[in-house]
Each structure stands twice: as structure tokens, then as C-alpha cells.
Design an enzyme around this catalytic site. Structure first.
Site, PDB file in Angstrom:
ATOM      1  N   ASP A 205       0.816  -1.216   0.000  1.00 56.84           N
ATOM      2  CA  ASP A 205       0.000   0.000   0.000  1.00 56.84           C
ATOM      3  C   ASP A 205       0.852   1.269   0.000  1.00 56.84           C
ATOM      4  OD1 ASP A 205      -2.555   1.518   0.474  1.00 56.84           O
ATOM      5  OD2 ASP A 205      -1.533   2.011   2.346  1.00 56.84           O
ATOM      6  N   LEU A 286      -6.410   6.818   2.941  1.00 55.06           N
ATOM      7  CA  LEU A 286      -6.599   7.859   1.922  1.00 55.06           C
ATOM      8  C   LEU A 286      -5.457   7.931   0.908  1.00 55.06           C
ATOM      9  CD1 LEU A 286      -7.961  10.735   4.187  1.00 55.06           C
ATOM     10  CD2 LEU A 286      -9.266   9.305   2.608  1.00 55.06           C
ATOM     11  N   ARG A 287      -4.496   7.001   1.018  1.00 56.95           N
ATOM     12  CA  ARG A 287      -3.376   7.040   0.072  1.00 56.95           C
ATOM     13  C   ARG A 287      -3.859   6.897  -1.366  1.00 56.95           C
ATOM     14  NH1 ARG A 287      -0.098   3.719   3.759  1.00 56.95           N
ATOM     15  NH2 ARG A 287       1.394   5.082   4.800  1.00 56.95           N
ATOM     16  N   GLY A 288      -4.849   6.033  -1.580  1.00 60.99           N
ATOM     17  CA  GLY A 288      -5.365   5.824  -2.930  1.00 60.99           C
ATOM     18  C   GLY A 288      -5.920   7.107  -3.530  1.00 60.99           C
TER      19      GLY A 288
END
Length: 351
Positions: A205, A286-288
């Protein structure tokens, strides 16, 4: 100011690489905006992963560094300076500079933490009061590319260190109460073969993008790839000359995109739709969302535009999200197809 010239063996030209568009796009977007967070390239053996990564490093313009500085410190940007360089700048001392090729550092599988992070000479520090630091690979990779082949076989602890340094832009080494910190801004590129094991989801991720590559099946394309490689191996200089114009144009496109990037905007409704896609796919954290926004802006800049379009998002969002989906052993479709289906539902076709 001096300019160093590289006399090592020729590097296969990026524009001569046939196929593997997904991998090439992910690498280009990361050199345009290193804050995307690097790229993980998973695929079959012998598909040109290492060749492509070295080729993209060769495209980048030389960088100006402070002479005799082991961290490739910038001459004027404090965020890219070592502490020693900052002290010299604060004292008003003249900083001689030189131009070097963008560092392309290979991290071997057997590397130790000291080799990666660097070491402090404790004996000298205690006896002479001098902080003596032997820089590691993170120092050498500053302002460049750090490449880890077979990253899925690397010790998880080292992968954590690499990802932390890439995200924070700093490497800190502490021993016996002595601490040394230096800038460590680099594009982290990992590659591996899924047959040899996957990365833990928590580590996967942390990579900004995830490119999947497969062996080319089309016999005509396979012949073209073999002929291109054979031609380069027999006479690399003629091959380089053949692609010089293509290479020069791509170099200029990258520089123009880097300069345009800060001016690129993405409308609020498109940002909402990106987050809607992440929500439907049940992406943790919230990285995506962040990476998808960054990648879309980088692609718009690369395309010569100052505003993100739906087509830009569709081009990059699978690369940004496919590795963030939760594994479902019963699922009959791969994660990339799942992302594409949701994206097609959320984003209407542009007219």
C-alpha cells in the site's frame, strides 16, 4: 562549476522499448512527480523490467550538486541540503557545484541495514568528538532513483526503512546517543515476480503505483523485441543514434511536464468522483485518493495541459488502486479489472 561525463557502457534507449506501456507510464509519471510515491513492478521474468528502469534514469537531465558533498546536496534549496552544506551556506561560504547524471542506485538483496542507511564511527565520535558518518545507499540515491530488484524477497524491515525514507525525504541514523540526519529524496522502484511471493499488504500500500507486466504473446511483437535488442547489442552507438531524436523529444516533454505540474488543477467534482471510486472499492486509508489525484495531474502535465480531464484519471487510476484492494480468494476477476469496472460506472465518457 564542472560537468561530469559518464563513460560507462551505453544504456538501451527508453523510446526503443517495445510494449510494456503500463510500466513505462508509471515510471514517467513518477519522475515527473516523485511525490507520487514510487512504483512497484510485478511481472514475469525476462520482461525488461531492469532495462526499462535504467532507461528512464538515462532520460533525466543532469542535476546540479555541491562539490565534495556525499548527499548530492542542492546548492540553494534548504530541503535538499545536508547539515554540513547548510552550515557552509549560513556562513556565507562559497559553494562550488558540479553537474552529475541523476543517480541510479541498485540495492542488492543481501544488503545490510548499515549498507542501506550508513554508519557512524562511534569510536572516533567518543575519542575525538567528531561525528564521522559513512554514507549508505540512501545518501547516494538522494535526488535520484533507488531500484530494488526482487523487492518481495527483501527483508520486511529494510523495505520499511526504504518506504519511510522515500515518504519523509530524510534518513536518520542513531547509535549510542549520536544522531545524524541527511536528505533522502528519491523515486523508489521495486520489481519482482509474483511466483516468488507477494509483499505484505501494509508494505504494498505504501508504493504509489503498481504496474503489472506480462510476457508478450504476439509473435510479431516478440520478433520485434528480439531484433531491437540484438541490434543494440551488436552496435549500441548506431542504435542510440537512430533513437536520438525520439529520446531528445521525450526528455524535453519530461522537463516541460515537471515545470507545468504546479499549475495543473483538478476540478472539485472530479476529486469527489475519485474518492467515490475508492469508497466503492473499499480502499483502506486515503493514500489511494491522494496518489490518484497526483498521478492524474502528472499525466495532464505530461500531455501538455493545465487541467485534468476524465481521460487522464481513467489512464492512471488502475495503476494507483489495484494493489490497495483487499484480497478475495473467491473472486474470479483480477483487481485491475475490478477497478476498471467501477471507474467506468462512476466516470461518464467524455464527449
Amino acid at each position: 562549476m564542472t560537468i561530469t561525463q559518464d563513460h560507462t557502457r551505453p544504456i538501451f534507449p527508453f523510446t526503443a522499448i517495445v510494449g510494456q506501456e503500463e510500466m513505462k507510464l508509471a515510471l514517467l509519471l513518477n519522475v515527473i512527480d516523485p511525490q507520487i510515491g514510487g512504483v512497484m513492478i510485478m511481472g514475469d521474468r525476462g520482461t525488461g523490467k531492469s532495462t526499462t528502469i535504467r532507461a528512464v534514469a538515462d532520460l533525466l537531465p543532469q542535476i546540479e550538486v555541491i562539490d565534495d558533498d556525499p548527499f548530492n546536496s542542492h546548492a540553494s534549496d534548504y530541503d535538499l541540503m545536508s547539515d554540513a552544506a547548510k552550515n557552509r551556506a549560513d556562513q556565507g561560504l562559497e559553494l562550488s557545484t558540479k553537474f552529475i547524471d541523476v543517480p541510479m542506485i541498485d540495492l542488492p538483496l543481501g544488503a545490510t541495514e548499515d549498507r542501506v542507511c550508513g554508519t557512524i564511527d562511534i569510536e572516533k565520535a567518543l575519542n575525538e568528538g567528531i561525528k564521522t558518518f559513512e554514507p549508505g545507499l540512501l545518501a547516494k540515491a538522494n535526488r535520484g532513483i533507488l531500484y530494488v530488484d526482487e523487492v518481495n524477497l527483501l527483508d520486511d524491515h529494510l523495505v520499511d526503512i526504504l518506504l519511510d525514507s522515500a515518504a519523509s525525504g530524510w534518513n536518520t541514523v542513531e547509535r549510542e546517543g549520536i544522531s545524524i540526519r541527511h536528505p533522502s529524496r528519491f523515486v523508489l522502484v521495486g520489481s519482482g515476480n509474483p511466483e516468488e511471493g507477494e509483499l505484505r499488504p501494509q508494505l504494498l500500500d505504501r508504493f504509489g503505483m503498481h504496474a503489472e507486466i506480462r510476457t508478450v504473446k504476439d509473435p510479431i511483437l516478440r520478433v520485434q523485441i528480439v531484433e531491437q535488442r540484438s541490434k543494440f547489442d551488436c552496435d549500441p552507438h548506431t542504435c542510440l543514434e537512430e533513437f536520438r531524436q525520439h529520446q531528445d523529444k521525450l526528455k524535453q516533454d519530461i522537463i516541460a511536464a515537471q515545470n507545468r505540474l504546479s499549475d495543473v488543477i483538478i476540478d472539485y467534482d472530479l476529486r469527489v468522483k475519485i474518492s467515490e471510486v475508492c469508497g466503492i472499492l473499499d480502499v483502506d486509508g486515503l493514500r489511494g485518493d491522494i496518489v490518484s489525484n497526483r498521478a492524474a495531474k502528472a499525466f495532464a502535465a505530461y500531455s501538455g495541459r493545465n487541467k485534468v480531464q476524465i481521460s487522464d484519471i481513467k489512464k492512471v487510476i488502475t495503476l494507483c488502486l489495484r494493489h490497495r484492494l483487499r484480497k478475495d480468494p473467491l473472486s474470479t476477476i483480477d483487481s485491475g479489472s475490478k477497478v476498471s469496472q467501477v471507474v467506468d460506472d462512476i466516470f461518464p465518457d467524455e464527449i
